[in-house]
Design an enzyme around this catalytic site. Structure first.
Site, short mmCIF file in Angstrom:
data_model
loop_
_atom_site.label_atom_id
_atom_site.label_comp_id
_atom_site.label_asym_id
_atom_site.label_seq_id
_atom_site.Cartn_x
_atom_site.Cartn_y
_atom_site.Cartn_z
N ASP A 66 0.77 -1.25 0.00
CA ASP A 66 0.00 0.00 0.00
C ASP A 66 0.81 1.31 0.00
OD1 ASP A 66 -1.37 -2.21 0.89
OD2 ASP A 66 -2.22 -1.25 2.65
N TRP A 96 5.56 -10.62 1.11
CA TRP A 96 5.06 -9.85 2.25
C TRP A 96 5.73 -10.37 3.52
CZ3 TRP A 96 2.32 -10.33 6.85
CH2 TRP A 96 1.72 -9.17 7.33
N PHE A 100 2.01 -0.96 10.07
CA PHE A 100 1.06 -1.14 8.98
C PHE A 100 0.63 0.21 8.38
CE2 PHE A 100 -1.01 -5.65 9.34
CZ PHE A 100 0.24 -6.23 9.19
N GLU A 123 -10.42 -2.58 4.24
CA GLU A 123 -9.07 -2.09 4.44
C GLU A 123 -8.92 -0.70 3.82
OE1 GLU A 123 -6.07 -5.69 4.68
OE2 GLU A 123 -6.95 -5.66 2.69
C1 FRU Z 1 -3.79 -3.77 2.63
C2 FRU Z 1 -3.18 -4.10 3.98
C3 FRU Z 1 -3.60 -3.11 5.04
C4 FRU Z 1 -2.51 -3.25 6.06
C5 FRU Z 1 -1.30 -3.48 5.20
C6 FRU Z 1 -0.30 -4.43 5.78
O1 FRU Z 1 -3.06 -4.29 1.56
O2 FRU Z 1 -3.51 -5.42 4.34
O3 FRU Z 1 -4.88 -3.32 5.56
O4 FRU Z 1 -2.37 -2.12 6.89
O5 FRU Z 1 -1.76 -3.99 3.97
O6 FRU Z 1 0.82 -4.54 4.97
#
Ligand code: FRU
Length: 515
Positions: free
Chosen positions: A51, A75, A110, A232
């Protein structure tokens, strides 16, 4: 006993964590393979990104922070990477801005947003993330909202302040994240996404006078879709419609939505609704949920306001595991920055900011000759990074499908950006892709668009992606596209009928400076 905020509990030395993370990215950068690495889209020089975070214009510079895993191309424990620019044309990599160092964010810093306070200082609200079992999501997570202040005019140093909103865990099914803050009628508002104890996706609104003590105000949006269990990266902003009336646009990335027709084809789907809102009340939608981008790779957009414009970046999410670029030392890029506005049709349009035109280095105007039935005409022998403007004369076109084949390589693979007259759509079709996910995505044209004289396609082809804007941002499709070895040709194609071209212009694009 009530808690006094912020709660600040360091468990690691932040500077040391940042230095380690820089080394992680540098190592990946050394080995990076650039065959699909973007020339004019934002990406990290190494590692995984997701993000866009903390978007802002501050003291004359544009800032894009992003979710970053500095130690691998998948990730992982989230950090905040950072790039900035004086003009939104040339960008530079800035030092990594945040690494997990406090107890409440020990498994990840995050997503979050930036806001300028009443003293003109830049603040960041983000989510601190902990796994309940200390290692993975199998037992849920504990997420809280945190604050950090910029310490210098270039927003390179971020000083963490700690937790400002804890999670009422009995009311929440562990997802509680992604704060967005703005001032409305003299009051600070913070919204974020929630999965309720009964697994519904909601957006909650908090208010504050001092930006530190936040009081729960109300549920600003409760997703009517029973499949959606989490919203999100919520975003919420006013735009003027053609009559000068204020509408509110609510944006979210819905987890759990099911595919239906052309809708919600991705694993999770980012979209919006347009309606009205008064502080203290729930948002009143006047439209259904619509996708912000119909491509195969779009998620977690965030917007900000600067210079009177509402600008939005999205993340081109790879979604499927083992995306080809993951073996090249990097993974993930942003879309182009897009300006958001309500069109004459009352709907949300998004177009690349005008600064994007400054990336053009050569322009070739092609003679607009018709393409015969089943003909393929070479437009560019080797296009690594180009912008293509193609206006199709709809009334004179008889082809059932016609458009541009880009990333056409000697092995016969290509990605097709086409007008499909039978379905009344524009598609980005990766059926002939040699690597990566195949299939196609479609943007459904309206009756008005289908009966118009012209269909305008504006296609940005980068080394590993295609971004197709339709009718001045009425629709957008963003998809990764991984060309094979050899020259990357652009061709015009017409299937079972002719393609009448009103305009065909190509621009070579220069690098934004992040390679
Ligand atoms: C969206 C998300 C958010 C979170 C972040 C974690 O892609 O899942 O909700 O804050 O990515 O990397």
């Amino acid at each position: 006993m009530s808690t006094t905020y912020p709660v600040y509990s360091p468990i690691r030395n932040h500077d040391e964590e940042l230095a380690k993370a820089e080394t992680g990215v540098d190592q990946l950068d050394l080995e990076r393979e650039d065959r699909w690495y973007p020339k004019f889209h934002i990406a990290s020089n190494g590692g995984w990104i997701n993000d866009p975070n903390g978007l802002c214009r501050y003291k004359g510079r544009w800032h894009v922070y992003y979710q970053l895993h500095p130690y691998g191309t998948q990730w992982g424990p989230m950090h905040w990477g950072h790039v900035s620019s004086a003009d939104m044309v040339s960008w530079r990599h800035d030092p990594i801005a945040m690494a997990p160092s406090l107890e409440e964010e020990k498994d990840g810093v995050f997503s979050g947003s930036a806001v300028i306070d009443d003293e003109g200082k830049l603040k960041f609200y983000y989510t601190g993330h902990r796994w309940n079992n200390g290692k993975d999501d199998t037992d849920g997570q504990w997420q809280v909202q945190m604050l950090a202040d910029a310490t210098d005019d270039d927003a390179i140093g971020l000083e963490k302040k700690g937790v400002v909103i804890d999670c009422p865990r009995e009311k929440v099914d562990s997802h509680f994240r992604d704060p967005k803050v703005w001032k409305q009628d003299g009051v600070w508002h913070l919204i974020h996404g929630v999965s309720t104890a009964d697994h519904r996706g909601q957006i909650w609104d908090y208010t504050s006078e001092d930006m530190i003590n936040w009081t729960f105000q109300n549920v600003v949006f409760d997703d009517p879709d029973p499949d959606v269990f989490m919203l999100e990266c919520p975003d919420f902003f006013p735009l003027e419609d053609k009559n000068g009336d204020t509408k509110w646009v609510i944006v979210f990335s819905a987890m759990g939505s099911k595919a239906k027709g052309y809708m919600n084809r991705n694993e999770n789907n980012a979209g919006y609704m347009i309606g009205t809102w008064n502080p203290g009340e729930a948002f009143k939608p006047e439209t259904e949920f619509r996708l912000l981008d119909c491509g195969a790779n779009y998620y977690a957009p965030q917007s900000f306001e600067a210079d009177g414009r509402r600008i939005m970046y999205g993340w081109m999410s790879p979604f499927s595991e083992n995306a080809p670029m993951q073996s090249d030392g990097w993974c993930g890029q942003m879309t182009l920055p897009r300006e958001c506005f309500l069109g004459e049709d009352g709907d949300l349009h998004t177009v690349p900011v005008p600064e994007t035109d400054k990336l053009r280095i050569n322009t070739f105007d092609h003679v607009a000759r018709p393409i015969e039935a089943n003909e393929e005409a070479l437009v560019d022998e080797d296009a690594e990074a180009v912008e293509i403007e193609l206006n199709i004369n709809l009334q004179a076109t008889t082809a059932e499908r016609a458009g541009l084949k880009v990333h056409t390589t000697p092995d016969g693979s290509y990605t097709y950006v086409a007008y499909d007259a039978q379905a009344g759509t524009v598609v980005v079709d990766r059926q002939a892709a040699a690597r990566g996910d195949r299939g196609y995505r479609a943007a459904k044209l309206t009756d008005e668009e289908l009966s118009a004289d012209e269909l305008k396609l504006h296609v940005y082809v980068d080394r590993g992606s295609v971004e197709a804007y339709v009718n001045d941002g009425r629709h957008v499709l963003s998809s990764y596209s991984y060309p094979s070895e050899g020259k990357r040709a652009v061709k015009l194609s017409a299937e079972s009928g002719t393609l009448a071209v009103n305009k065909l212009t190509l621009h070579d694009m220069k690098s934004i400076g992040l390679e």
